[in-house]
Each structure stands twice: as C-alpha cells, then as structure tokens.
Design a protein around this motif. Sequence first.
Motif, mmCIF file in Angstrom:
data_model
loop_
_atom_site.group_PDB
_atom_site.id
_atom_site.type_symbol
_atom_site.label_atom_id
_atom_site.label_comp_id
_atom_site.label_asym_id
_atom_site.label_seq_id
_atom_site.Cartn_x
_atom_site.Cartn_y
_atom_site.Cartn_z
ATOM 1 N N TRP A 25 0.079 4.197 8.991
ATOM 2 C CA TRP A 25 1.155 5.189 9.105
ATOM 3 C C TRP A 25 2.369 4.620 9.841
ATOM 4 N N ASN A 35 6.430 1.449 5.470
ATOM 5 C CA ASN A 35 5.001 1.510 5.138
ATOM 6 C C ASN A 35 4.638 0.844 3.816
ATOM 7 N N ALA A 54 -1.072 4.616 3.734
ATOM 8 C CA ALA A 54 0.327 4.451 4.115
ATOM 9 C C ALA A 54 1.229 5.350 3.293
#
Length: 549
Positions: free
Chosen positions: A393, A421, A437
């Motif tokens: 994240w 990400n 992500a």
Amino acid sequence: MVEALQKNPKHKGRKGPVVLVIMDGVGYGKYTEGDAVKAALTPNLDRLTAEWPSTKLKAHGTAVGLPDDGDMGNSEVGHNAIGCGRVFAQGAKLVGKSIEEGRIFAGDTWKKLISNVRDKNTTLHFLGLFSDGNVHSNVSHLRAMLTRALDEGVKRARVHILLDGRDVGETSALEYIDPFEEFLSGLNAKGADYRIASGGGRMQITMDRYGANWSMVEKGWHTHVLGEGRRFASAHEAVEILRAETSAIDQDLPPFVIEENGKALGSIEDGDSVIFFNFRGDRALEITAAFEEDDFDKFDRVRRPGVEYAGMMEYDGDMHVPRQYLVPPPSIDRTLGEFLAATRVKQLAVSETQKFGHVTYFFNGNRTGKFDPGTEDYVEIPSDIVPFEDRPWMKAAEITDTVIKALEEGKYDFIRLNYPNGDMVGHTGIYPAVVCAMEALDLQLGRLEKAARKAGATLILTADHGNSDDMFEHSKTGEVIIKENGQPKAKTAHSLNPVPCIIVDFDGKGEYSPTLKEGLGISSLAATSIELLGYLPPSDYDPGVLDWK
C-alpha cells in the motif's frame, strides 16, 4: 522566461482545482493472465472509467521520445512528456545517436578521461546497469565505448556491473554476462586487459535514489571502489552461486567482487578514470556525489581515490551534476509548470520519496527547484525503507490525506500527485503483492473522488507507463511462460501497454464532447490540464484530449 497563458474562451469556469492523478505503472493490459489491474478489486476505478469520458494514451517508444516503439516507457521520460507537453528525444536515443555519429568520442570529456589513463598507464572503469532495458542504460553503449577505448590505446579497463532483472527478465543476468565475456575476450586477443571486476543487484547496491537508502550506495562504494566483499573467480560463477544460495532474482542478488591471485581485480585507485554509463539521472546522483563531493557525510568512504569521473549525461542541469559528462541531455524548456507559474496559477506537487522527484524534477523538465516559490508548494512524504512487497500500500493513504487537506483548504488551482504503487510493487514481480497494491490504490481513489466532488474539482486520472498490467512473461504466441516449479514466470519490467486518461469533471458545464480524442500520447496531458484550468495551451504543445464545442 515564458509569457502568461491566455484565457480559454470556451471554458466556463470551475469551482475547484484541476487535480492530475498519476497512477504510476497502471496500464491497460494486453493479456488477462498476469494483469494485476484487472485481477484486483477496483470498484472505484472501474466506476470512474465507466461513468466519465476516457481514452487510452501511448506511453512508450516514440510517443515519449525513445528510439523505437519496442522500447518501454519509464517514469522519467513519462513525467518529462506529461510535464512539457511535447516529445523530446530522450536518453537512449540521444546517446545512441551521439555514438553513431562519433560526437561522444570527439567531446572534451571523453578525450580527457582517455588521455588521463593512457598517459598515466592507469585503469579506465565503467560502472552502470548491465542490460539493454534502455531505461537507465544500454549494454550496447558500453560495448561501443570499450571498443573505442582500445582503438585509442587504453590497455586496461574494468567493468562494474549492476544486475538488472527489472527492466529486463528477472533472471536474465547470464544472458548478458556470457556474451559480454566473449566480447571482452575478443578485445583482449588484441592486447587489452579488459575484465568484469565487481557487481551486484541494482536494488542491493549503488542505485538508490532520492536519498531513500544511502546504505545501498555505501555497499556499492565498498564493492566497486574499495574492492571489498565476497569474492569469486568470475561474474558467471558469482551469479550462479548467489542465486542458488538466496533464490533471489537478479535485482536482489548480493554484491560480489572478482578476484585474481588473491586480490580484487578492479578496485578504483588514484589516477584512474571512471565512467558511470547510465544515462538516466535519478539513480545516478548519489554514487556521483560520493565520487565528487568534498564535504560528503552520507557514509564513511574510507578513502576517496583521485580520479577523473564522468557520467554518461548531465543528471541535474541546475546543480550541474556531474561536473563532467559525455552526452548533453535534452534541453527541455517551456514546461507546464513554468507556464502556470508565469500565469500565477497556484500549484501543489505531492508524492512519497520514491516518486517525489518525478512530480517535481522530471515533471519540470529535469529542473531542480521551483519556478516561482510564491505560487508553488512541494510536499514529499518519506517512503518506508522496506521491500515494497512487504508493504504494497506504500504511502498512498498519506498522499491522499495531503491532497484532501489541500482540496478542503481551497488554496491551489492545480494539484499533481503520483501514486507509486503500480510501478514500485510491480517491479518486485510478486503478483499477490501487486494485486494488493492496486486495491490499496483504489481505496484512495474513492477517498479522493469524494473530496474532489465536494470541492468541485476536476480529476485527470492517468499514468506515466504500464507495469502492473503485465506481470507474467508471455511467449510470442501469447501463452504464459511456466517455470520448472509450475508457476508463471514473473515479469518485472514495464509494459508496452497504453495508459488511462479519465476526465472526472464534477463542475463541468458541457463545454466539450464526452468522447475524447484517440491515438494521442501522454504528452497531451499538459494541454488537457491547461484547457481545464481555463487557458489556451501554447501553440506548439501536443493537442489535448478534449474536443471543445
């Protein structure tokens, strides 16, 4: 200096700012298998794509100034193109042309470094990323320089290789090392002493950026300069043994030193010449500082050899780093940021450390600093120093927090941000982490959408290149390549896929067609941003995606 922009007579005004959202490494995948963007649960991105005008933009090859449409885009040239509104010939193309035309060898820097080692009978060192990924470097440039060095009487050269596995196949190192050793043997048969001297994975040593992890550079210094570290008889042996011991892909292999007769083969000594042959700047600045700066305090260099040092290109045009370079960089002027500053448009640039330089330095045409400190604010959110797959994240929530606060304050007219990400986690090759992500990014898009709607802002959702959309290696016929363990072979490089351009105009008044133009590149985002801000773009900018009524 540029002149202020003129008003766009077809624009009827907006309550809130224009927010350019760069979802780094998020494209439209060609294959279903391995497309982490499609596999992730992304209800916000899916809904925004369905409900608002959208198109696909080219983000690789000639569309961003690279030599060929088979060349992957990258974050640096991508942000250059987005920020300057036009296409400039970029690093690989510039260097290739300079070598082809012989200008690099006719330059004062090349002549100085060659005469230094030839006159003193010392060593010419080459250090850089060892692949043909064409993102940071190209091994063909290295071959050309070594060949020329021999022609000009350089007897001894040492090559310090940084293994890629990121812009090329994740375990392709020997596909570069073995042919290169044969190439060196050919040169050595003519009386030279040219050898690979050290190496290691690019995410382990030397190629840190933005000051995120100076210990990488320190390890590189000890490996390349001091000749300290685990020793092997050859680079081939080092890769095979380290890969067996660690199961790491190339970019994560530990550093190694090649030895002969019990001594390091290629430590860097007083009187030598050193060429850092990467043409891209972000991961070249720190090792350059270690060689060049007198008051250097990032780590103990133990000793700093007196060498003639040069980069392939000038990595920072404002700070003039390095002091010597072989190929002049593209002269990028009249950028979006400069025009907005001249028009007194209040700007905010936000990202975490890993991509902060992209929404500032690269976006501004490889320029350090602000055009107008009175109207520009830059916010860097420190990145975590952990493997990206362990925290996929990243800092997406904190980036969003900063932008939401800015929207609530109503201080800015134009906000640009980068969510790293899709790119940084995409480069790990770890598919579940990339899916995570993308889902983390989507949660933040939902938060950003709500704040933008409340502020009457206009969102431009886009990307600088693809990556997370293409996580598996495919054969020429489109099948997923399966490894011996039965798992898909991970792809850690960028993709050749187009990227989104979604116009979320909450306060729109129907001034343009809901059908966006097609066939454009990401350089069109500058004109699009200017038009949505209520101004006319410069006449030489690439056209925006909007068809104004």
